[in-house]
Design a protein around this motif. Sequence first.
Motif, short mmCIF file in Angstrom:
data_model
loop_
_atom_site.label_atom_id
_atom_site.label_comp_id
_atom_site.label_asym_id
_atom_site.label_seq_id
_atom_site.Cartn_x
_atom_site.Cartn_y
_atom_site.Cartn_z
N ASP A 81 -3.93 1.92 40.13
CA ASP A 81 -2.74 2.19 39.33
C ASP A 81 -1.60 1.27 39.80
O ASP A 81 -1.68 0.71 40.91
CB ASP A 81 -2.40 3.67 39.52
N LEU A 82 -0.57 1.12 39.02
CA LEU A 82 0.51 0.19 39.39
C LEU A 82 1.78 0.91 39.87
O LEU A 82 2.09 0.90 41.07
CB LEU A 82 0.81 -0.74 38.20
N ASP A 83 2.50 1.57 38.96
CA ASP A 83 3.78 2.20 39.34
C ASP A 83 3.53 3.38 40.28
O ASP A 83 2.74 4.28 39.98
CB ASP A 83 4.50 2.73 38.10
N PHE A 98 13.06 0.77 36.54
CA PHE A 98 13.19 1.76 35.45
C PHE A 98 14.66 2.14 35.25
O PHE A 98 15.16 2.16 34.13
CB PHE A 98 12.37 3.02 35.76
N VAL A 157 8.34 9.51 34.84
CA VAL A 157 7.54 8.27 34.89
C VAL A 157 6.05 8.58 35.09
O VAL A 157 5.71 9.54 35.77
CB VAL A 157 8.05 7.36 36.04
N GLY A 158 5.21 7.76 34.47
CA GLY A 158 3.76 7.86 34.71
C GLY A 158 2.96 8.08 33.44
O GLY A 158 1.76 7.94 33.44
N LYS A 159 3.66 8.43 32.36
CA LYS A 159 2.93 8.68 31.11
C LYS A 159 3.23 7.62 30.06
O LYS A 159 3.10 7.86 28.85
CB LYS A 159 3.26 10.08 30.58
N GLY A 160 3.69 6.45 30.52
CA GLY A 160 3.94 5.34 29.60
C GLY A 160 5.38 5.30 29.13
O GLY A 160 6.16 6.24 29.30
N THR A 168 -2.75 0.52 34.37
CA THR A 168 -1.45 1.19 34.38
C THR A 168 -1.14 1.72 32.98
O THR A 168 -1.69 1.22 32.00
CB THR A 168 -0.36 0.19 34.82
N ASN A 169 -0.24 2.69 32.92
CA ASN A 169 0.25 3.14 31.61
C ASN A 169 1.44 2.30 31.13
O ASN A 169 1.93 2.46 30.02
CB ASN A 169 0.65 4.63 31.67
N LYS A 170 1.92 1.40 31.99
CA LYS A 170 2.98 0.45 31.61
C LYS A 170 2.47 -0.48 30.51
O LYS A 170 1.28 -0.83 30.54
CB LYS A 170 3.17 -0.45 32.84
N LYS A 193 -4.05 7.01 30.12
CA LYS A 193 -4.29 8.06 31.11
C LYS A 193 -3.30 9.19 30.82
O LYS A 193 -2.16 8.88 30.49
CB LYS A 193 -4.02 7.55 32.53
N ASP A 201 -1.44 7.59 42.00
CA ASP A 201 -0.38 8.37 42.65
C ASP A 201 -0.06 9.67 41.91
O ASP A 201 0.88 10.36 42.29
CB ASP A 201 0.91 7.54 42.75
#
Length: 236
Positions: free
Chosen positions: A17-19, A29, A54-57, A133-135, A166, A191
């Motif tokens: 994962d990235l972020d 962000f 953060v984490g869901k795009g 990532t979701n980014k 994700k 994470d």
Amino acid sequence: MTDVNKTLQRCEAVIVDLDGTMVDTMGDFAEALNRMLADLQLPAIDVQTIEPMVGKGSEHLLRAVLTHVLAQVHQASGQPVPATEIDNRYAQAWERYQHHYLAINGRFSRVYDGVEKGLAQWRAKGLKMACLTNKPLSFAEPLLRAKGLRDYFDHVFGGDSFERKKPDPLPLLKTCEALGSKPALTLMVGDSSNDAEAAHNAGCPVVLVSYGYNHGQPIRQVAAAGYVDALSELQA
Ligand SMILES: O=C(O)COP(=O)(O)O
Ligand SMILES: [Mg+2]
């Protein structure tokens, strides 16, 4: 050997994962969101409020931020938030956010300790590697390049690379396919519960980092093969 290392030992590939896992991007962000809010003449938002969003795009993040700031604005005027207001503002918010994010991408973020050492170690062992990532991919690629991390990966996929993000298992299954690895032999390193849920449903083992963003919840409550304080702890 620790349980997490035994898990990695059995694997032929790693999806990272990235972020919140490789890069602490909370500063990026906050900067991009606040520049966007200023353009929309809306009040600023603080990092503590952003973190659990953060984490869901990006779409989820923008909607959560707009919901939060518009509630504040309307509370001050004593009026409820009209149901259509977020939808009405979304297109402009996204255009401004994208513009600002790309302009500052990586300037307010840092690579966590142990990331490069961990990635280099896994590559040296011949593991196949992807970043998932979701980014949006257009944010993820330049960020990885700016931080010197891109070349560790055979593939990079973003939140807009597949039909679903994700915690849906689809992006993991598609990433396994691209890597040519079986899900059961592909370790997801992330994470958040988002990464763990996607991994469980795809049939991938998962290891979580203790330092990222887990939607404001303690990470050790999320089921995983193990937890690490740095990627360098995870040795093949
Ligand atoms: O929601 C985001 O943009 C962050 O996504 P990531 O944790 O999957 O990298
Ligand atoms: Mg993450």
